[in-house]
Enzyme design. Sequence first.
Site, PDB file in Angstrom:
ATOM      1  N   VAL A  72      -3.226  -7.195  -1.996  1.00  0.00           N
ATOM      2  CA  VAL A  72      -2.621  -8.004  -0.929  1.00  0.00           C
ATOM      3  C   VAL A  72      -3.639  -8.805  -0.116  1.00  0.00           C
ATOM      4  O   VAL A  72      -3.272  -9.537   0.801  1.00  0.00           O
ATOM      5  CB  VAL A  72      -1.693  -7.168   0.000  1.00  0.00           C
ATOM      6  CG1 VAL A  72      -0.425  -6.757  -0.720  1.00  0.00           C
ATOM      7  CG2 VAL A  72      -2.410  -5.979   0.599  1.00  0.00           C
ATOM      8  N   SER A 112      -2.993   0.624  14.612  1.00  0.00           N
ATOM      9  CA  SER A 112      -3.743   1.861  14.899  1.00  0.00           C
ATOM     10  C   SER A 112      -4.014   1.952  16.397  1.00  0.00           C
ATOM     11  O   SER A 112      -4.110   0.918  17.078  1.00  0.00           O
ATOM     12  CB  SER A 112      -5.086   1.827  14.167  1.00  0.00           C
ATOM     13  OG  SER A 112      -5.974   2.797  14.703  1.00  0.00           O
ATOM     14  N   GLY A 170       0.821  -1.222   0.000  1.00  0.00           N
ATOM     15  CA  GLY A 170       0.000   0.000   0.000  1.00  0.00           C
ATOM     16  C   GLY A 170       0.848   1.263   0.000  1.00  0.00           C
ATOM     17  O   GLY A 170       0.618   2.175   0.798  1.00  0.00           O
ATOM     18  N   THR A 184      -9.329  -5.661  13.410  1.00  0.00           N
ATOM     19  CA  THR A 184      -8.203  -6.010  12.519  1.00  0.00           C
ATOM     20  C   THR A 184      -6.890  -5.476  13.078  1.00  0.00           C
ATOM     21  O   THR A 184      -5.855  -6.123  13.001  1.00  0.00           O
ATOM     22  CB  THR A 184      -8.398  -5.477  11.086  1.00  0.00           C
ATOM     23  OG1 THR A 184      -8.432  -4.035  11.078  1.00  0.00           O
ATOM     24  CG2 THR A 184      -9.663  -6.016  10.453  1.00  0.00           C
ATOM     25  N   LYS A 185      -6.929  -4.270  13.643  1.00  0.00           N
ATOM     26  CA  LYS A 185      -5.687  -3.672  14.142  1.00  0.00           C
ATOM     27  C   LYS A 185      -5.215  -4.347  15.432  1.00  0.00           C
ATOM     28  O   LYS A 185      -4.017  -4.505  15.647  1.00  0.00           O
ATOM     29  CB  LYS A 185      -5.878  -2.161  14.335  1.00  0.00           C
ATOM     30  CG  LYS A 185      -6.177  -1.420  13.024  1.00  0.00           C
ATOM     31  CD  LYS A 185      -5.104  -1.648  11.984  1.00  0.00           C
ATOM     32  CE  LYS A 185      -5.288  -0.822  10.739  1.00  0.00           C
ATOM     33  NZ  LYS A 185      -4.211  -1.024   9.751  1.00  0.00           N
ATOM     34  N   ASN A 197       1.600  -2.250   5.468  1.00  0.00           N
ATOM     35  CA  ASN A 197       0.964  -0.943   5.656  1.00  0.00           C
ATOM     36  C   ASN A 197      -0.422  -0.859   5.019  1.00  0.00           C
ATOM     37  O   ASN A 197      -1.276  -0.122   5.501  1.00  0.00           O
ATOM     38  CB  ASN A 197       1.882   0.140   5.067  1.00  0.00           C
ATOM     39  CG  ASN A 197       1.166   1.452   4.866  1.00  0.00           C
ATOM     40  OD1 ASN A 197       0.943   2.208   5.807  1.00  0.00           O
ATOM     41  ND2 ASN A 197       0.748   1.734   3.622  1.00  0.00           N
ATOM     42  N   ARG A 252      -0.076   5.662  -1.858  1.00  0.00           N
ATOM     43  CA  ARG A 252      -0.615   6.896  -1.241  1.00  0.00           C
ATOM     44  C   ARG A 252      -0.234   6.933   0.244  1.00  0.00           C
ATOM     45  O   ARG A 252       0.253   5.969   0.806  1.00  0.00           O
ATOM     46  CB  ARG A 252      -2.141   6.941  -1.389  1.00  0.00           C
ATOM     47  CG  ARG A 252      -2.603   6.980  -2.820  1.00  0.00           C
ATOM     48  CD  ARG A 252      -4.114   7.119  -2.968  1.00  0.00           C
ATOM     49  NE  ARG A 252      -4.841   5.908  -2.644  1.00  0.00           N
ATOM     50  CZ  ARG A 252      -5.647   5.765  -1.595  1.00  0.00           C
ATOM     51  NH1 ARG A 252      -5.838   6.776  -0.771  1.00  0.00           N
ATOM     52  NH2 ARG A 252      -6.273   4.635  -1.358  1.00  0.00           N
ATOM     53  N   ILE A 307      -3.493  10.681  11.279  1.00  0.00           N
ATOM     54  CA  ILE A 307      -2.448  11.161  10.380  1.00  0.00           C
ATOM     55  C   ILE A 307      -3.126  11.753   9.143  1.00  0.00           C
ATOM     56  O   ILE A 307      -4.116  11.206   8.650  1.00  0.00           O
ATOM     57  CB  ILE A 307      -1.509   9.994   9.966  1.00  0.00           C
ATOM     58  CG1 ILE A 307      -0.955   9.249  11.197  1.00  0.00           C
ATOM     59  CG2 ILE A 307      -0.387  10.497   9.062  1.00  0.00           C
ATOM     60  CD1 ILE A 307      -0.045  10.061  12.117  1.00  0.00           C
ATOM     61  N   TYR A 358     -12.754  -2.503  12.051  1.00  0.00           N
ATOM     62  CA  TYR A 358     -11.415  -1.913  11.827  1.00  0.00           C
ATOM     63  C   TYR A 358     -10.553  -2.144  13.072  1.00  0.00           C
ATOM     64  O   TYR A 358      -9.406  -2.583  12.976  1.00  0.00           O
ATOM     65  CB  TYR A 358     -11.560  -0.419  11.536  1.00  0.00           C
ATOM     66  CG  TYR A 358     -10.253   0.322  11.321  1.00  0.00           C
ATOM     67  CD1 TYR A 358      -9.617   0.292  10.080  1.00  0.00           C
ATOM     68  CD2 TYR A 358      -9.657   1.053  12.351  1.00  0.00           C
ATOM     69  CE1 TYR A 358      -8.416   0.973   9.878  1.00  0.00           C
ATOM     70  CE2 TYR A 358      -8.458   1.732  12.156  1.00  0.00           C
ATOM     71  CZ  TYR A 358      -7.847   1.686  10.917  1.00  0.00           C
ATOM     72  OH  TYR A 358      -6.664   2.368  10.727  1.00  0.00           O
TER      73      TYR A 358
HETATM   74  P1  NAP Z   1      -4.577   5.820   2.514  1.00  0.00           P
HETATM   75  O1  NAP Z   1      -3.990   7.152   2.279  1.00  0.00           O
HETATM   76  O2  NAP Z   1      -6.029   5.590   2.289  1.00  0.00           O
HETATM   77  O3  NAP Z   1      -3.725   4.742   1.675  1.00  0.00           O
HETATM   78  C1  NAP Z   1      -4.046   3.395   1.758  1.00  0.00           C
HETATM   79  C2  NAP Z   1      -3.040   2.602   0.925  1.00  0.00           C
HETATM   80  O4  NAP Z   1      -3.350   1.211   1.079  1.00  0.00           O
HETATM   81  C3  NAP Z   1      -3.132   2.929  -0.549  1.00  0.00           C
HETATM   82  O5  NAP Z   1      -1.811   3.012  -1.085  1.00  0.00           O
HETATM   83  C4  NAP Z   1      -3.871   1.717  -1.130  1.00  0.00           C
HETATM   84  O6  NAP Z   1      -3.444   1.388  -2.446  1.00  0.00           O
HETATM   85  C5  NAP Z   1      -3.413   0.614  -0.199  1.00  0.00           C
HETATM   86  N1  NAP Z   1      -4.290  -0.554  -0.185  1.00  0.00           N
HETATM   87  C6  NAP Z   1      -5.517  -0.697   0.397  1.00  0.00           C
HETATM   88  N2  NAP Z   1      -5.996  -1.930   0.178  1.00  0.00           N
HETATM   89  C7  NAP Z   1      -5.041  -2.585  -0.557  1.00  0.00           C
HETATM   90  C8  NAP Z   1      -4.945  -3.888  -1.100  1.00  0.00           C
HETATM   91  N3  NAP Z   1      -5.935  -4.799  -0.935  1.00  0.00           N
HETATM   92  N4  NAP Z   1      -3.827  -4.228  -1.794  1.00  0.00           N
HETATM   93  C9  NAP Z   1      -2.823  -3.336  -1.960  1.00  0.00           C
HETATM   94  N5  NAP Z   1      -2.862  -2.074  -1.485  1.00  0.00           N
HETATM   95  C10 NAP Z   1      -3.960  -1.714  -0.790  1.00  0.00           C
HETATM   96  O7  NAP Z   1      -4.334   5.355   4.023  1.00  0.00           O
HETATM   97  P2  NAP Z   1      -3.178   5.713   5.076  1.00  0.00           P
HETATM   98  O8  NAP Z   1      -3.747   6.702   6.015  1.00  0.00           O
HETATM   99  O9  NAP Z   1      -1.908   5.979   4.388  1.00  0.00           O
HETATM  100  O10 NAP Z   1      -3.120   4.325   5.849  1.00  0.00           O
HETATM  101  C11 NAP Z   1      -2.010   3.437   5.791  1.00  0.00           C
HETATM  102  C12 NAP Z   1      -2.103   2.480   6.963  1.00  0.00           C
HETATM  103  O11 NAP Z   1      -2.042   3.225   8.172  1.00  0.00           O
HETATM  104  C13 NAP Z   1      -3.411   1.691   7.019  1.00  0.00           C
HETATM  105  O12 NAP Z   1      -3.157   0.376   7.432  1.00  0.00           O
HETATM  106  C14 NAP Z   1      -4.231   2.436   8.058  1.00  0.00           C
HETATM  107  O13 NAP Z   1      -5.173   1.611   8.681  1.00  0.00           O
HETATM  108  C15 NAP Z   1      -3.128   2.871   9.011  1.00  0.00           C
HETATM  109  N6  NAP Z   1      -3.521   4.004   9.858  1.00  0.00           N
HETATM  110  C16 NAP Z   1      -3.802   5.216   9.319  1.00  0.00           C
HETATM  111  C17 NAP Z   1      -4.177   6.268  10.162  1.00  0.00           C
HETATM  112  C18 NAP Z   1      -4.514   7.638   9.644  1.00  0.00           C
HETATM  113  O14 NAP Z   1      -4.998   8.472  10.451  1.00  0.00           O
HETATM  114  N7  NAP Z   1      -4.283   7.956   8.375  1.00  0.00           N
HETATM  115  C19 NAP Z   1      -4.249   6.056  11.542  1.00  0.00           C
HETATM  116  C20 NAP Z   1      -3.955   4.799  12.049  1.00  0.00           C
HETATM  117  C21 NAP Z   1      -3.577   3.777  11.206  1.00  0.00           C
HETATM  118  P3  NAP Z   1      -4.281   1.731  -3.807  1.00  0.00           P
HETATM  119  O15 NAP Z   1      -4.830   3.106  -3.651  1.00  0.00           O
HETATM  120  O16 NAP Z   1      -3.233   1.604  -4.868  1.00  0.00           O
HETATM  121  O17 NAP Z   1      -5.345   0.658  -3.919  1.00  0.00           O
END
Ligand code: NAP
Length: 239
Positions: free
Chosen positions: A57, A135, A9, A151-152, A83, A12, A181, A148
């Site tokens: 994935v 998370s 992932g 899973t975490k 990720n 983005r 974030i 959610y």
């Molecule tokens: P995001 O900006 O929505 O990006 C999510 C990424 O995951 C994208 O690159 C997407 O790829 C990829 N993805 C999702 N499902 C996928 C799959 N089945 N196969 C391959 N790639 C997949 O989210 P983010 O905020 O960066 O989050 C990244 C991680 O941090 C996640 O696990 C999220 O739960 C965790 N997190 C985020 C926050 C927050 O506040 N942002 C807080 C706690 C934890 P495509 O677009 O190419 O499909």
Amino acid sequence: MNKIVLITGASRGIGREIAKSLSQKGYQIIANYNKSVEQAQKLREENINIDIYKADVSNREEVHKMVQYIINKYHKIDILINNAGISESKVFTDVTDQDWNNMINNNLYSAFCTTQEVLNEMIKRKEGCIINISSIWGIVGSSCETIYSITKAGIDAMTKSLAKELGPSNIRINSIAPGIIDTDMNKIYNKKEIEDIKKEIPLEKIGKTTDIAKCVNWLVEDEYTTGQIISINGGWIII
Ligand code: NAP
């Protein structure tokens, strides 16, 4: 030879930032993506040491092929960063079986499956580092985000259990549990909601993707940290 890093992932948000920062330090990155083809191509074009690979994935066959591609081309995987993830907000009683399967497969099965595929090679070499992005909600629970949070919490349990199982193989595994974030994942919140959230956070600000990338940069170089859940959250939760 450069250290080889697979980041799931990475098209983005947090994964993209991790890819950029490690590539600048000379690591060879394989940035996995699924739907965001253009963003992934741009990531490769604008950075050195970044190879991209499209795979869902949550699909074992696609993960297997991705790992084989990396082994054939780079001969090893030194670091895995699980990720990739999705989020959905829904009242628990409205959650369907399909919602459940979608969340479990994208957030938890994906980490199980990718870790398993990568481990075969790491165990043979008796060396490796795995970082799972979980998370704060896996630690303290979140209203309307129960699946959610499950899973975490599952990912964190995997981190703790595998650290015990894999320590003797010289493989370290840790979780980074972010608070909020600034990424696409939080676009569901309007300006007022973001201001309200900031008021709940002692440091009074939303985290940046660089805050998470800095911790990853430290963990990949470290040699004695394993089985830990490191929460980067501005003090939002303190345990
Ligand atoms: P995001 O900006 O929505 O990006 C999510 C990424 O995951 C994208 O690159 C997407 O790829 C990829 N993805 C999702 N499902 C996928 C799959 N089945 N196969 C391959 N790639 C997949 O989210 P983010 O905020 O960066 O989050 C990244 C991680 O941090 C996640 O696990 C999220 O739960 C965790 N997190 C985020 C926050 C927050 O506040 N942002 C807080 C706690 C934890 P495509 O677009 O190419 O499909």
